[in-house]
Design a protein around this motif. Structure first.
Motif, PDB file in Angstrom:
ATOM      1  N   MET A   1       0.842  -1.191   0.000  1.00  0.00           N
ATOM      2  CA  MET A   1       0.000   0.000   0.000  1.00  0.00           C
ATOM      3  C   MET A   1       0.881   1.245   0.000  1.00  0.00           C
ATOM      4  N   LYS A   2       0.404   2.276  -0.639  1.00  0.00           N
ATOM      5  CA  LYS A   2       1.169   3.506  -0.746  1.00  0.00           C
ATOM      6  C   LYS A   2       1.123   4.345   0.528  1.00  0.00           C
ATOM      7  N   PHE A   3       0.095   4.186   1.326  1.00  0.00           N
ATOM      8  CA  PHE A   3      -0.150   5.098   2.431  1.00  0.00           C
ATOM      9  C   PHE A   3       0.285   4.555   3.782  1.00  0.00           C
ATOM     10  N   LEU A   4       1.190   3.608   3.826  1.00  0.00           N
ATOM     11  CA  LEU A   4       1.616   3.032   5.097  1.00  0.00           C
ATOM     12  C   LEU A   4       2.687   3.877   5.756  1.00  0.00           C
ATOM     13  N   LEU A   5       2.620   3.942   7.062  1.00  0.00           N
ATOM     14  CA  LEU A   5       3.603   4.677   7.857  1.00  0.00           C
ATOM     15  C   LEU A   5       4.826   3.793   8.087  1.00  0.00           C
ATOM     16  N   PRO A   6       5.954   4.385   8.448  1.00  0.00           N
ATOM     17  CA  PRO A   6       7.125   3.569   8.789  1.00  0.00           C
ATOM     18  C   PRO A   6       6.839   2.663   9.994  1.00  0.00           C
ATOM     19  N   HIS A   7       7.621   1.620  10.136  1.00  0.00           N
ATOM     20  CA  HIS A   7       7.389   0.596  11.158  1.00  0.00           C
ATOM     21  C   HIS A   7       7.437   1.156  12.584  1.00  0.00           C
ATOM     22  N   ARG A   8       8.235   2.188  12.828  1.00  0.00           N
ATOM     23  CA  ARG A   8       8.366   2.729  14.189  1.00  0.00           C
ATOM     24  C   ARG A   8       7.043   3.285  14.725  1.00  0.00           C
ATOM     25  N   TYR A   9       6.118   3.650  13.842  1.00  0.00           N
ATOM     26  CA  TYR A   9       4.828   4.171  14.286  1.00  0.00           C
ATOM     27  C   TYR A   9       3.973   3.093  14.947  1.00  0.00           C
ATOM     28  N   LYS A  10       4.242   1.826  14.646  1.00  0.00           N
ATOM     29  CA  LYS A  10       3.492   0.733  15.285  1.00  0.00           C
ATOM     30  C   LYS A  10       3.760   0.740  16.787  1.00  0.00           C
ATOM     31  N   LYS A  11       5.004   0.960  17.179  1.00  0.00           N
ATOM     32  CA  LYS A  11       5.350   1.010  18.607  1.00  0.00           C
ATOM     33  C   LYS A  11       4.759   2.246  19.268  1.00  0.00           C
ATOM     34  N   ILE A  12       4.789   3.368  18.569  1.00  0.00           N
ATOM     35  CA  ILE A  12       4.197   4.599  19.109  1.00  0.00           C
ATOM     36  C   ILE A  12       2.691   4.408  19.321  1.00  0.00           C
ATOM     37  N   GLY A  13       2.020   3.817  18.339  1.00  0.00           N
ATOM     38  CA  GLY A  13       0.585   3.564  18.452  1.00  0.00           C
ATOM     39  C   GLY A  13       0.250   2.578  19.549  1.00  0.00           C
ATOM     40  N   ALA A  14       1.141   1.593  19.766  1.00  0.00           N
ATOM     41  CA  ALA A  14       0.907   0.610  20.827  1.00  0.00           C
ATOM     42  C   ALA A  14       1.000   1.242  22.210  1.00  0.00           C
ATOM     43  N   VAL A  15       1.652   2.389  22.315  1.00  0.00           N
ATOM     44  CA  VAL A  15       1.722   3.117  23.588  1.00  0.00           C
ATOM     45  C   VAL A  15       0.576   4.120  23.700  1.00  0.00           C
ATOM     46  N   ILE A  16       0.312   4.843  22.613  1.00  0.00           N
ATOM     47  CA  ILE A  16      -0.697   5.914  22.636  1.00  0.00           C
ATOM     48  C   ILE A  16      -2.116   5.358  22.802  1.00  0.00           C
ATOM     49  N   ALA A  17      -2.437   4.269  22.125  1.00  0.00           N
ATOM     50  CA  ALA A  17      -3.817   3.744  22.153  1.00  0.00           C
ATOM     51  C   ALA A  17      -4.265   3.348  23.560  1.00  0.00           C
ATOM     52  N   PRO A  18      -3.493   2.540  24.303  1.00  0.00           N
ATOM     53  CA  PRO A  18      -3.969   2.202  25.652  1.00  0.00           C
ATOM     54  C   PRO A  18      -4.009   3.404  26.598  1.00  0.00           C
ATOM     55  N   LEU A  19      -3.044   4.318  26.453  1.00  0.00           N
ATOM     56  CA  LEU A  19      -3.071   5.518  27.304  1.00  0.00           C
ATOM     57  C   LEU A  19      -4.302   6.372  27.020  1.00  0.00           C
ATOM     58  N   GLY A  20      -4.630   6.541  25.745  1.00  0.00           N
ATOM     59  CA  GLY A  20      -5.820   7.305  25.379  1.00  0.00           C
ATOM     60  C   GLY A  20      -7.090   6.649  25.879  1.00  0.00           C
ATOM     61  N   PHE A  21      -7.168   5.321  25.748  1.00  0.00           N
ATOM     62  CA  PHE A  21      -8.345   4.607  26.232  1.00  0.00           C
ATOM     63  C   PHE A  21      -8.471   4.734  27.744  1.00  0.00           C
ATOM     64  N   CYS A  22      -7.361   4.605  28.464  1.00  0.00           N
ATOM     65  CA  CYS A  22      -7.397   4.731  29.932  1.00  0.00           C
ATOM     66  C   CYS A  22      -7.828   6.136  30.351  1.00  0.00           C
ATOM     67  N   LEU A  23      -7.323   7.168  29.664  1.00  0.00           N
ATOM     68  CA  LEU A  23      -7.720   8.537  29.982  1.00  0.00           C
ATOM     69  C   LEU A  23      -9.209   8.732  29.731  1.00  0.00           C
ATOM     70  N   TRP A  24      -9.706   8.219  28.614  1.00  0.00           N
ATOM     71  CA  TRP A  24     -11.128   8.343  28.316  1.00  0.00           C
ATOM     72  C   TRP A  24     -11.969   7.596  29.346  1.00  0.00           C
ATOM     73  N   LEU A  25     -11.532   6.389  29.740  1.00  0.00           N
ATOM     74  CA  LEU A  25     -12.264   5.593  30.719  1.00  0.00           C
ATOM     75  C   LEU A  25     -12.268   6.261  32.093  1.00  0.00           C
ATOM     76  N   VAL A  26     -11.133   6.815  32.487  1.00  0.00           N
ATOM     77  CA  VAL A  26     -11.041   7.513  33.775  1.00  0.00           C
ATOM     78  C   VAL A  26     -11.983   8.715  33.791  1.00  0.00           C
ATOM     79  N   MET A  27     -12.068   9.428  32.663  1.00  0.00           N
ATOM     80  CA  MET A  27     -12.983  10.562  32.588  1.00  0.00           C
ATOM     81  C   MET A  27     -14.430  10.088  32.660  1.00  0.00           C
ATOM     82  N   GLN A  28     -14.761   8.998  31.948  1.00  0.00           N
ATOM     83  CA  GLN A  28     -16.134   8.496  31.946  1.00  0.00           C
ATOM     84  C   GLN A  28     -16.575   8.032  33.335  1.00  0.00           C
ATOM     85  N   LEU A  29     -15.646   7.481  34.099  1.00  0.00           N
ATOM     86  CA  LEU A  29     -15.975   7.009  35.443  1.00  0.00           C
ATOM     87  C   LEU A  29     -16.032   8.138  36.475  1.00  0.00           C
ATOM     88  N   GLY A  30     -15.660   9.358  36.072  1.00  0.00           N
ATOM     89  CA  GLY A  30     -15.766  10.516  36.949  1.00  0.00           C
ATOM     90  C   GLY A  30     -14.587  10.741  37.864  1.00  0.00           C
TER      91      GLY A  30
END
Length: 152
Positions: free
Chosen positions: A1-30
């Protein structure tokens, strides 16, 4: 595919996604509002709305979009070896995720039809779950096929 990011972004995303989900969940729980009240105390009137609610809304937005950005980075980053098998597996996983999302959408609307109106917040949650279901099923199937099934 032409639109793929370099491989290092997979590691960045693996860190950002759970942190973002935890922040959203913490906010939802008050917990964010409780933390602000315990640190700054109870505020009066309209200032309370502007201070606590703006921080709460900002945490929700930051958490939600961090989670989506992390999923995007994990989904659209290249593997270490990007060959035809990986591209075919990626395409098959996208098709599987789309098919699963269509099935869940139809089942959800049938449930809503028979169970009754879930309200505006229930529909919003349903559509958010549909978006997350697509990306999580794609990532799960792609990595399972690529790293577990083909390794055997």
């Amino acid at each position: 595919m032409k639109f793929l990011l370099p491989h290092r972004y997979k590691k960045i995303g693996a860190v950002i996604a759970p942190l973002g989900f935890c922040l959203w969940l913490v906010m939802q729980l008050g917990y964010i509002k409780s933390l602000l009240i315990s640190v700054f105390g109870q505020l009066n009137g309209s200032y309370e709305w502007s201070a606590y609610h703006i921080v709460n809304i900002a945490a929700a937005i930051l958490g939600f979009f961090s989670f989506l950005a992390g999923l995007y980075f994990v989904s659209f980053s290249k593997e270490k070896v990007e060959d035809e098998m990986v591209q075919k597996t990626r395409l098959d996983s996208f098709q599987f995720a789309a098919f699963l999302q269509i099935i869940v959408t139809i089942a959800g609307f049938l449930f809503i039809m028979f169970a009754g109106d879930p309200g505006e917040s229930g529909m919003m949650l349903f559509f958010i779950v549909l978006v997350f279901l697509f990306w999580l099923s794609f990532i799960g199937r792609f990595n399972y096929i690529l790293h577990v099934k083909y390794k055997q």
